[in-house]
Design a protein around this motif. Structure first.
Motif, PDB file in Angstrom:
ATOM      1  N   ARG A  71       0.850  -1.195   0.000  1.00 33.25           N
ATOM      2  CA  ARG A  71       0.000   0.000   0.000  1.00 33.25           C
ATOM      3  C   ARG A  71       0.883   1.241   0.000  1.00 33.25           C
ATOM      4  O   ARG A  71       2.014   1.230   0.522  1.00 33.25           O
ATOM      5  CB  ARG A  71      -0.963   0.001   1.179  1.00 33.25           C
ATOM      6  CG  ARG A  71      -0.338   0.043   2.545  1.00 33.25           C
ATOM      7  CD  ARG A  71      -1.264  -0.603   3.560  1.00 33.25           C
ATOM      8  NE  ARG A  71      -1.493  -1.994   3.209  1.00 33.25           N
ATOM      9  CZ  ARG A  71      -2.504  -2.734   3.658  1.00 33.25           C
ATOM     10  NH1 ARG A  71      -3.393  -2.213   4.470  1.00 33.25           N
ATOM     11  NH2 ARG A  71      -2.638  -3.993   3.298  1.00 33.25           N
ATOM     12  N   PRO A 107      -5.142   8.911  -1.546  1.00 32.41           N
ATOM     13  CA  PRO A 107      -4.277   7.961  -2.248  1.00 32.41           C
ATOM     14  C   PRO A 107      -2.837   7.961  -1.764  1.00 32.41           C
ATOM     15  O   PRO A 107      -2.084   7.041  -2.105  1.00 32.41           O
ATOM     16  CB  PRO A 107      -4.375   8.406  -3.710  1.00 32.41           C
ATOM     17  CG  PRO A 107      -4.732   9.858  -3.647  1.00 32.41           C
ATOM     18  CD  PRO A 107      -5.616   9.985  -2.442  1.00 32.41           C
ATOM     19  N   LEU A 111      -3.700   4.984   0.680  1.00 32.84           N
ATOM     20  CA  LEU A 111      -4.309   3.857  -0.035  1.00 32.84           C
ATOM     21  C   LEU A 111      -4.543   4.338  -1.458  1.00 32.84           C
ATOM     22  O   LEU A 111      -5.447   5.135  -1.710  1.00 32.84           O
ATOM     23  CB  LEU A 111      -5.612   3.423   0.645  1.00 32.84           C
ATOM     24  CG  LEU A 111      -5.440   2.846   2.059  1.00 32.84           C
ATOM     25  CD1 LEU A 111      -6.786   2.717   2.766  1.00 32.84           C
ATOM     26  CD2 LEU A 111      -4.726   1.499   2.020  1.00 32.84           C
ATOM     27  N   ALA A 157      -8.287   9.818  -5.870  1.00 32.83           N
ATOM     28  CA  ALA A 157      -7.821   8.430  -5.772  1.00 32.83           C
ATOM     29  C   ALA A 157      -8.133   7.677  -7.065  1.00 32.83           C
ATOM     30  O   ALA A 157      -9.068   8.026  -7.798  1.00 32.83           O
ATOM     31  CB  ALA A 157      -8.488   7.737  -4.594  1.00 32.83           C
ATOM     32  N   ALA A 199      -9.893   5.230  -7.940  1.00 37.39           N
ATOM     33  CA  ALA A 199     -11.003   4.372  -7.523  1.00 37.39           C
ATOM     34  C   ALA A 199     -12.289   4.957  -8.067  1.00 37.39           C
ATOM     35  O   ALA A 199     -12.355   6.133  -8.446  1.00 37.39           O
ATOM     36  CB  ALA A 199     -11.063   4.274  -5.998  1.00 37.39           C
ATOM     37  N   GLY A 211     -11.153   4.922   2.917  1.00 39.63           N
ATOM     38  CA  GLY A 211     -10.497   5.595   1.809  1.00 39.63           C
ATOM     39  C   GLY A 211     -10.450   7.094   1.924  1.00 39.63           C
ATOM     40  O   GLY A 211     -10.045   7.787   0.982  1.00 39.63           O
ATOM     41  N   ILE A 265      -7.762   0.056  -1.244  1.00 42.51           N
ATOM     42  CA  ILE A 265      -8.886   0.425  -0.377  1.00 42.51           C
ATOM     43  C   ILE A 265      -9.700  -0.807   0.001  1.00 42.51           C
ATOM     44  O   ILE A 265     -10.098  -0.978   1.162  1.00 42.51           O
ATOM     45  CB  ILE A 265      -9.766   1.485  -1.067  1.00 42.51           C
ATOM     46  CG1 ILE A 265      -9.013   2.810  -1.200  1.00 42.51           C
ATOM     47  CG2 ILE A 265     -11.074   1.700  -0.295  1.00 42.51           C
ATOM     48  CD1 ILE A 265      -9.721   3.837  -2.071  1.00 42.51           C
ATOM     49  N   TYR A 277     -13.906   6.892  -1.009  1.00 48.81           N
ATOM     50  CA  TYR A 277     -12.655   7.304  -1.635  1.00 48.81           C
ATOM     51  C   TYR A 277     -12.709   8.804  -1.888  1.00 48.81           C
ATOM     52  O   TYR A 277     -13.792   9.398  -1.954  1.00 48.81           O
ATOM     53  CB  TYR A 277     -12.410   6.542  -2.943  1.00 48.81           C
ATOM     54  CG  TYR A 277     -13.455   6.770  -4.027  1.00 48.81           C
ATOM     55  CD1 TYR A 277     -13.233   7.660  -5.074  1.00 48.81           C
ATOM     56  CD2 TYR A 277     -14.670   6.084  -4.006  1.00 48.81           C
ATOM     57  CE1 TYR A 277     -14.183   7.868  -6.067  1.00 48.81           C
ATOM     58  CE2 TYR A 277     -15.630   6.286  -4.986  1.00 48.81           C
ATOM     59  CZ  TYR A 277     -15.371   7.179  -6.017  1.00 48.81           C
ATOM     60  OH  TYR A 277     -16.322   7.384  -6.999  1.00 48.81           O
TER      61      TYR A 277
END
Length: 453
Positions: free
Chosen positions: A28, A332, A335, A369, A371, A328, A341, A365
């Motif tokens: 991570r 970033p 994570l 990020a 995601a 999250g 995440i 998140y």
């Protein structure tokens, strides 16, 4: 004491427990940023194998954060229950994982929880696949009570999170109405205040309690202000149900939040004196998140997941109604993407449940990020199968005050429907009584039509 394991002809050496745990942690970004991550997959595997062979008893002999310098370490070791630990005291970390996946049942896990330290459960999580994290957590049973019963088998509760960028009562009320009509709010109706001062806190608390009392909703309310602001509100006679605070896994992390164990005890005792719970007196609400210690430069060279698990020892000491990993939210830097995440959310839930906590996860998140909502759908579903106690309900899944993406009221409905879950029983009965459970799309239930007036 050092540790070592050979992989592919290369002997990997780890000088202490702190290093071993860090190198064994699945990759991570936060651990890379901290400089504690394994430098290669081979080193990570070597660390995981060495960790699997480590006796659980060793965690009682070597602290990852010095006992003399950290009140969280002192709490962990001084409150350890040897009798509860006895059934697994002969096992290694790998043997413990096998026992958890095999013969361990809900009764045994409940009895075991006081005998486990955060570092033990963190170590076990590091050698688990995602399916292991799900299967083991699903065996855990943790039930708490204030005005309703949270955590019963077959239930999934939802925090109704009606945040408003300027704490506008009408904006908060509109989101409360939206959430209640979609079955959210049995965990708590909880507002993150845009302004943390006692006048604003009291105004929001009065508004939330007025809605709860007016419609006789069997739930609890909370304004997620700093614990010192909540103490001032209690002194003013405000209707405080739950005491909220963000916490971390080291003394220095908690000092960065301007809290201590003594302050948390004071706040809990003040709220208990109000006697507002009708079914129980579990009234603390804690939030945590991997990376908070590193961001405060308070991680003591440990990996972020181990430090996160240590925060659960703080929570456990105060018999909370709710604990939430905002997995999250920090970003970033800690994570990086949906995969990290997802892993972290399942680890946090696993560790919290093994330690006996009513563990929820904010499936979320930040906008920068790597995601998206597909990642959140996957994590929400996995957590639902794992028996997560509660998740968030945010209008449109977009918290415009905190500027991050979470789960919507509709996401909660999806998880309940897909997995055969129901709200807390008292709240489910209220939904039926109010005509909300089987409402049509054409009209609001009659008792709710004037909520915004």
């Amino acid at each position: 004491m050092g540790f070592a394991h050979t992989v592919g002809g290369t002997r990997h050496v780890f000088p202490d427990l702190r290093t071993l745990l860090a190198r064994a942690t699945p990759s991570r970004s936060g651990d890379v940023l901290a400089g504690v991550a394994a430098e290669s997959a081979a080193e990570r595997v070597a660390a995981q194998r060495a960790l699997a062979d480590l006796p659980l008893r060793h965690f009682l002999a070597e602290a990852v954060v010095p006992y003399e310098a950290d009140e969280v370490t002192r709490l962990i070791l001084d409150s350890h229950d040897p009798a509860a630990f006895a059934p697994v005291a002969h096992l290694t970390v790998g043997g413990f994982r096998d026992w958890l996946l095999g013969e361990a049942d809900s009764t045994a896990l409940t009895a075991l929880a006081p005998g486990l330290t955060p570092e033990m459960v963190a170590a076990a999580s590091k050698i688990c696949r995602l399916q292991d994290l799900v299967a083991i957590a699903a065996k855990c049973r943790v039930t708490t009570r204030f005005r309703n019963t949270i955590g019963l088998p077959g239930t999934l509760s939802i925090r109704l999170q009606p945040n408003d960028p300027v704490d506008d009562p009408k904006g908060v009320a509109a989101q409360i109405l939206d959430g209640l009509l979609l079955g959210a709010g049995d965990a708590v109706i909880g507002v993150n205040p845009a302004t943390d001062n006692v006048d604003n806190l009291c105004r929001l608390l009065e508004m939330l309690d007025g809605v709860r009392a007016r419609f006789d909703i069997p739930t609890q309310t909370c304004v997620l202000a700093h614990v010192t602001t909540t103490l001032l509100a209690i002194e003013r006679g405000a209707p405080v149900d739950l005491v909220f605070q963000s916490i971390g896994g080291t003394q220095k992390t908690n000092e960065s939040f301007a809290v201590s164990l003594a302050l948390l005890k004071e706040a809990r005792e003040a709220a208990l004196a109000l006697r507002r719970g009708t079914l129980g007196d579990d009234l603390m609400y804690f939030e945590t998140g991997q990376g908070s210690a590193l961001s405060a430069e308070a991680h003591h060279g440990c990996d972020q997941q181990t430090i996160e698990a240590r925060a659960y020892a703080v929570a456990r000491a105060f018999s909370p109604l709710l604990v939430n990993s905002v997995v999250g939210f920090i970003g970033p830097e800690y994570l990086f993407d949906g995969k990290q995440i997802t892993r972290a959310g399942l680890e946090d839930h696993f560790c919290g449940k093994l330690l006996g906590l009513p563990m929820g996860v904010d499936v979320c998140y930040t906008n920068h990020a790597e995601a998206d909502q597909d990642d959140m759908d996957a994590l929400l579903t996995l957590l639902g199968v794992a028996g997560v106690t509660y998740v968030m309900g945010v209008a449109g899944a977009d918290d415009v005050m905190l500027a991050y993406q979470s789960t919507s009221f509709h996401d909660g409905l999806y998880a309940r429907a897909a997995l055969g879950k129901r709200p807390a029983p008292e709240f489910a009965a209220w939904l039926e009584r109010m005509g909300i459970a089987d409402r049509t799309l054409e009209a609001l239930p009659a008792p709710m039509t004037d909520l915004l007036r």
